[in-house]
Design a protein around this motif. Structure first.
Motif, PDB file in Angstrom:
ATOM      1  N   LYS A  91       2.822  12.735 -31.557  1.00  0.00           N
ATOM      2  CA  LYS A  91       3.904  11.489 -31.247  1.00  0.00           C
ATOM      3  C   LYS A  91       3.249   9.855 -30.856  1.00  0.00           C
ATOM      4  CE  LYS A  91       7.756  13.185 -28.955  1.00  0.00           C
ATOM      5  NZ  LYS A  91       8.112  13.588 -27.458  1.00  0.00           N
ATOM      6  N   HIS A 112       3.989   6.670 -32.976  1.00  0.00           N
ATOM      7  CA  HIS A 112       4.553   5.202 -32.571  1.00  0.00           C
ATOM      8  C   HIS A 112       2.952   4.138 -32.920  1.00  0.00           C
ATOM      9  CE1 HIS A 112       6.128   2.935 -29.232  1.00  0.00           C
ATOM     10  NE2 HIS A 112       4.844   2.796 -28.811  1.00  0.00           N
ATOM     11  N   LYS A 123       3.749   3.245 -35.635  1.00  0.00           N
ATOM     12  CA  LYS A 123       5.177   2.246 -35.938  1.00  0.00           C
ATOM     13  C   LYS A 123       4.336   0.420 -35.041  1.00  0.00           C
ATOM     14  CE  LYS A 123       9.817   1.512 -33.815  1.00  0.00           C
ATOM     15  NZ  LYS A 123      10.092   2.494 -32.756  1.00  0.00           N
TER      16      LYS A 123
END
Length: 108
Positions: free
Chosen positions: A36, A40, A43
């Motif tokens: 995760k 992130h 991104k």
């Protein structure tokens, strides 16, 4: 052997298996958190490129700090996972030593 709250007693082998299962469960959970954080970070890197093209320096510094914070937390998670693996191996070693000791007692 081990009772909590009046439950049934577990043998050493059963307790070891339960601990190993719990350790594997926590390890998988850490893997999910690491993935995760990595998603992130990707991104954030895309956003950094977008803001760099626009020339927005203040947004870039905020995003860069967020990337660094994410990397630090990811490194901490990797350390925690390594420690879990270490505990798991120590548990396996202890169980093997216990089996050998039991076998030696039967011989003598």
């Amino acid at each position: 052997m081990f009772t909590f709250g009046g439950g049934k007693k577990l043998t050493l082998k059963q307790q070891t298996k339960k601990w190993q299962r719990d350790l594997r469960k926590e390890s998988r959970q850490l893997d999910r958190q690491i993935r995760k954080i990595q998603a992130h970070e990707k991104k954030l890197q895309r956003e950094i490129k977008k803001y760099a093209k626009k020339g927005e320096r203040s947004a870039l510094t905020i995003l860069a700090k967020d990337v660094v914070k994410g990397r630090r937390s990811r490194d901490r998670l990797y350390t925690a996972k390594a420690q879990l693996n270490s505990v798991s191996m120590q548990l396996q070693t202890q169980m093997a030593m216990n089996k050998v000791a039991g076998a030696l007692q039967l011989v003598y």
